[in-house]
Each structure stands twice: as C-alpha cells, then as structure tokens.
Design an enzyme around this catalytic site. Structure first.
Site, PDB file in Angstrom:
ATOM      1  N   GLU A  52       0.842  -1.204   0.000  1.00 25.77           N
ATOM      2  CA  GLU A  52       0.000   0.000   0.000  1.00 25.77           C
ATOM      3  C   GLU A  52       0.872   1.247   0.000  1.00 25.77           C
ATOM      4  O   GLU A  52       2.014   1.223   0.488  1.00 25.77           O
ATOM      5  CB  GLU A  52      -0.893  -0.034   1.260  1.00 25.77           C
ATOM      6  N   ASN A 199     -12.596  -1.223  -0.924  1.00 29.05           N
ATOM      7  CA  ASN A 199     -11.846  -1.794   0.198  1.00 29.05           C
ATOM      8  C   ASN A 199     -12.477  -1.311   1.495  1.00 29.05           C
ATOM      9  O   ASN A 199     -12.784  -0.117   1.627  1.00 29.05           O
ATOM     10  CB  ASN A 199     -10.389  -1.302   0.147  1.00 29.05           C
ATOM     11  N   GLU A 200     -12.678  -2.227   2.422  1.00 30.78           N
ATOM     12  CA  GLU A 200     -13.239  -1.876   3.740  1.00 30.78           C
ATOM     13  C   GLU A 200     -14.343  -0.829   3.593  1.00 30.78           C
ATOM     14  O   GLU A 200     -14.290   0.242   4.214  1.00 30.78           O
ATOM     15  CB  GLU A 200     -12.137  -1.431   4.712  1.00 30.78           C
ATOM     16  N   TYR A 266      -6.748  -8.886  11.612  1.00 33.72           N
ATOM     17  CA  TYR A 266      -5.433  -8.537  12.162  1.00 33.72           C
ATOM     18  C   TYR A 266      -5.294  -9.099  13.577  1.00 33.72           C
ATOM     19  O   TYR A 266      -6.259  -9.117  14.346  1.00 33.72           O
ATOM     20  CB  TYR A 266      -5.262  -7.018  12.205  1.00 33.72           C
ATOM     21  N   GLU A 323      -6.322  -9.028   3.702  1.00 39.94           N
ATOM     22  CA  GLU A 323      -5.449  -8.332   4.665  1.00 39.94           C
ATOM     23  C   GLU A 323      -5.405  -9.165   5.924  1.00 39.94           C
ATOM     24  O   GLU A 323      -6.458  -9.470   6.510  1.00 39.94           O
ATOM     25  CB  GLU A 323      -5.971  -6.930   5.000  1.00 39.94           C
TER      26      GLU A 323
HETATM   27  O1  AHR Z   1      -3.074  -2.505   6.220  1.00 38.44           O
HETATM   28  C1  AHR Z   1      -3.357  -1.295   6.850  1.00 38.44           C
HETATM   29  C2  AHR Z   1      -4.823  -0.889   6.750  1.00 38.44           C
HETATM   30  O2  AHR Z   1      -5.620  -1.788   7.451  1.00 38.44           O
HETATM   31  C3  AHR Z   1      -5.432  -0.882   5.373  1.00 38.44           C
HETATM   32  O3  AHR Z   1      -5.155   0.278   4.665  1.00 38.44           O
HETATM   33  C4  AHR Z   1      -6.890  -0.983   5.661  1.00 38.44           C
HETATM   34  O4  AHR Z   1      -7.618  -1.579   4.617  1.00 38.44           O
HETATM   35  C5  AHR Z   1      -6.945  -1.760   6.957  1.00 38.44           C
HETATM   36  O5  AHR Z   1      -7.774  -1.164   7.879  1.00 38.44           O
END
Ligand code: AHR
Length: 518
Positions: A52, A199-200, A266, A323
C-alpha cells in the site's frame, strides 16, 4: 497449603530467566498423516502479498527512483527486488487499503514530473507524489513474475473513474484511453487478474451498510465488466467485513453475481485496540496471547464459510483474506501513521499457524494477502536508507513455498496444551500436503515459549523413512533481525528419523519447521 518460601523464590526467578535457561521435559506429540486421502489443492494465492502507499512500503521500500544512489533497476531497489523474487509471490494487491479509497488513478500516469502531489490523508497526511502509479506497479509485478490484484475506489471515486481505469489497462482497441496508455509507454494491454470493487467499505472505504454497498458492487461491477475485453476480464472481488462478522458475507453472497468476498483479520497481543502491545520487549503473557489471537482466524473463516455453504451450495464464491497479519503499537519515535513495526520469531509463528489454517480451509480460502510487503505491519523486509533486512516472517514465507499449489492431506495432531496465565493453546500445530513435485511436505509450529516437543508422526498410504528440512527458532521470544545483526533469526537444517515405524522430530521451543518426508 502455604508454599515453601524457597520454592516460591525459585518460581519467581524462573519467570525472569530467558526461556532457553529453563529445563523442562519436552511435550510428547503424535501426528497421523493420511497420504492416500488427498484433500483440496492449496491455492498458491494464499501466499499472496499486499503493498500500500503507506509509510515506507512503496517509497523507499520498493521504489527509490532511477536517480537514487541506492542500486536500482528502473527505480525499483535491487536488494528488495532480488529478495522478493525468491519468495515466488503468487499475487500482489495494490494500491491499498484505505489509500485506495481516496485514490484517483489519473494522478499516477503520464510523465512523472508532471504528476500532481496529493496528501496521503489516511496515512500520516504526508505528500503523495504519485511517482509510483499504474505503470510502475504493473512493471514491478512483471519483474516479480506475480499476478496482480488492484483495489478500485468505491469510497470516494466514481463508477466512470473505475471503468476508465480498467479500460486504460486492458483495452486493445484504438480508444483514446488505450492510446493514452500507449503514449505513456505501454503498447500491449496488461492482464489484470483480480480487481477489488472497493476496500473496507464498512470503514475507511465509505462507512457503508452492507445492503447499500451490495447495490454499489453491482453497479460498479457492471461497468468494469462492460469496459474490459471478454478475454481479459479480471475476477472481481467484493469488499467484505472483518474479524468475527458474518453479516456482510451473508448479504454479499445473496446478491448473485459475486465471485469472491474479501475479509480482513489482524492479530494483536491485547484485546484493546488503543493499547495493542509492542512488537518487541514483551513478556510471555503477550507471546501466548498473540498466538492465541492469531488462531481466531480459524473460527472467523469457519463462521463465514458456514454462511457461504448455506447460500452458495455449488461452492462458486471464494473467500479471500486479503489483509491479515500482526498489528502492534507504533514504534516510539516513528510517525504513528506509518505503521512501521519490528518483526520477531513470534511473527514467524503467527505466519506458520495462519498457513495451517489456510490449508485447512483450502476449499473456500482461495487467496490471502499479508499486510504488508515492506516496512509496514508484518513485513517481509525492513529498510533503512540503503540497508535492508529480511524478517523472520520472510523466512516463514520462503520455507512454505512447497505448499503453493500442493494438495492438502489430513494431519491429525494429538498434542498437550501449552498454558500460561489465562491462555491455553495447543503446544504443537501441524499441516501436511503433497507438493507439485510429488513429495510429501510437513509444516510444524511449536508454540511453547520454553519447551521442546518430540513429535512422532505416522504416515499411512505412503512409505516414509526420514524427514529433513529447515527449522526457524531463536534464543528469546522476541528475537529479531536488526540492521546490525540481520541474520540473528534465520532457518537452520533439521532432520528426523524412523523409530518404531514413526518419524521422530525434536522441535525446539518457539519454532517453525518445514520438512520433506522421504
Ligand atoms: O493494512 C493497513 C490498513 O488496514 C489498510 O489500509 C486498511 O484496509 C486496513 O484497515
């Protein structure tokens, strides 16, 4: 009963000792691999990457420009390029993330000195020169030999912008967009393998509700398909949700035309987003809580796959984890918007455990993209000016190359638990597959911070005599590679042998092992 004082002192001292100094009996583990019961093929794309425009991922990490004193090929730094080539990256996602939700592709084409400078509003408010744009990304992917996954802007971009971008990249006609691409130096259309419709969109990509986004998905997808040649049409990816949520999968799977839904997850050591925990200098409570957290990937996938199995009985919709990875507190002294973090043996184990989960769900999980490739979150590579290092996570990816495209095999693990504080995880995790070269491969994680594991593996349906491969381990739970000691955590050879019909491997504590069974 009162604890004897001396025993209490000994216990307290033991918790201060480095893990290696503690002498404990190894965990006894049994594994049964069924080599004659092939499961689904592990899509190579689950070993995908994500880059990114964030912090120093693109600028300085990948791109230094042709005039840089750092050795480069057409602006891409040679050291990073060479290291990444060795990972055989199957697919690369770009330009975001949240950055994609505020990106206008027109800013990143044409002569570099004429491109506008914008503000990277999502990530640190720093200037974005647009030096690295569509041509630079697609040329980089060609140099790496990877498929491409581009994220389009639904959050703040129009349907026309998105449709024109795909026409610019894929059209072989004499339209003015195709000719503009030619004038900018690219005669042949590119192949765009995957294209993300947003995205998101539940967050930085527009704060939408799933029903609203579902309609937008159909609208944007209509024109992306319209503007791409039938024989060069990307697979479109719908933007799903995150963590344990299944409601977006539910809505998106129900609208008919979706081919893939992206989900994000995450890992962090604590449950508190504002105080996630540090990348280094943590104690055993955060070692185990991080591994425990990472293993939630399994239930998040299971829950979303259950929804897909109910709505999409023919199994046509894939789940992409586009992600994933560890996300710690910002490093003191660095711009918190740059998401730079160090990477330790703990991160390598998170990667190994996650690969096992992807293998287990190989039927529906057809792509995953670790966040991110260089200098951001759980990176493969860290750079500092002209210096570069490979992280333990890089080694985890490199060791697992034989699993790309391999056929998964059942591997039943009987393991004691590893307990610390309130956490409780299996001591050992394992996954097996038959590689595209016909060999049997086996990947093991010993999660325990201080105990070895003796793993006895029985293989049915194939005759096996020994095991050899590589192990990644380190003296402390936060051991890592630094610019002064870039090879502190690197793989070393390991082998096992046949004892009473079982392959016996002795795994060091806090280790990741990949072996070929012969
Ligand atoms: O990877 C960092 C960020 O995490 C990305 O830009 C976003 O899509 C997610 O919230």
């Amino acid at each position: 009963m009162k604890k004897p004082i001396l025993a209490g002192i000994a216990l307290a001292l033991a918790s201060l000792l480095p893990a290696t100094a503690q002498r404990v009996a190894p965990a006894e583990v049994q594994v049964m691999i069924q080599a004659d019961k092939p499961g689904p093929v592990i899509n190579p794309n689950v070993y995908g990457q994500f880059a990114e425009h964030l912090g120093h991922c693109i600028y300085e990490g990948i791109w230094v420009g042709e005039k840089s004193s750092i050795p480069n090929t057409k602006g891409y730094r040679n050291d990073v390029l060479d290291a990444l080539k060795k990972l055989k990256i199957p697919v690369l996602r770009w330009p975001g993330g949240c950055f994609a939700d505020d990106y206008n592709w027109r800013d990143g084409i044409g002569p570099r000195d004429k491109r506008p400078t914008r503000v990277n509003a999502h990530w640190g408010g720093v200037p974005e020169t647009n030096e690295f744009g569509t041509h630079e990304f697609l040329e980089f992917a060609e140099l790496l030999g990877t498929k491409v996954y581009i994220s389009g802007n639904v959050g703040s971009g129009t349907v026309r912008e998105m449709a024109e971008w795909v026409e610019y990249m894929t059209s072989d006609t004499t339209s003015s967009l195709a000719n503009e691409r030619r004038a900018n130096g690219r005669e042949k259309p590119w192949k765009i393998d995957y294209f993300g419709i947003g995205n998101e969109t539940w967050g930085c990509g527009g704060n939408m509700r799933p029903e609203y986004y579902a309609d937008l998905y159909r609208q944007y997808a209509t024109y992306v398909n319209l503007r791409t040649p039938r024989d060069n049409r990307p697979l479109l990816v719908a933007s799903g949700h995150t963590n344990a949520t299944t409601s977006w999968t539910e809505v998106l799977a129900g609208i008919g035309s979706v081919q893939a839904i992206s989900h994000h997850f995450y890992t962090h050591p604590t449950k508190e987003w504002r105080d996630k925990g540090a990348a280094l200098g943590f104690a055993e409570d955060q070692w185990i809580s991080t591994l425990d957290y990472a293993m939630r990937m399994d239930s998040h996938i299971t829950d979303n796959v259950r929804v897909l199995d109910r709505i999409d009985r023919r199994g046509r919709i894939a789940l992409y984890l586009d992600e994933w990875g560890t996300w710690y507190d910002p490093e003191p002294g660095r711009d918190p918007g740059f998401l730079y973090q160090q990477n330790s043996i703990r991160d390598a184990l998170v990667a190994g455990l996650t690969f096992h989960i992807f293998h287990k769900h190989a039927t529906r999980v057809q792509m995953a993209n670790i966040a991110q490739m260089v200098n951001v979150l759980q990176a493969m590579i860290l750079t500092d000016g002209p210096k570069m290092l490979l992280t333990p996570t890089y080694h985890a990816f490199e060791m697992h190359i034989p699993f790309q495209g391999a056929t998964s095999l059942p591997a039943d693990v009987s393991t004691p638990r590893y307990l610390f504080g309130e956490d409780n995880v299996p001591a050992v995790s394992a996954s097996a597959a038959r590689g595209t070269d016909g060999k049997l491969y086996y990947t093991l994680v010993n999660l325990d911070a201080s105990k070895e594991a003796v793993v006895r593996t029985h293989v049915s349906g194939a005759s096996v005599r020994s095991a050899s491969g590589r192990v990644l381990t380190a003296p402390a739970i936060d051991s890592h590679n630094s610019f002064d000691a870039p090879n502190a955590v690197i793989p070393a050879p390991i082998s096992g042998s046949l004892v009473d019909g079982a392959i016996v491997l002795r795994l060091p504590p806090r280790s990741l092992t990949v072996v070929a069974l012969q």
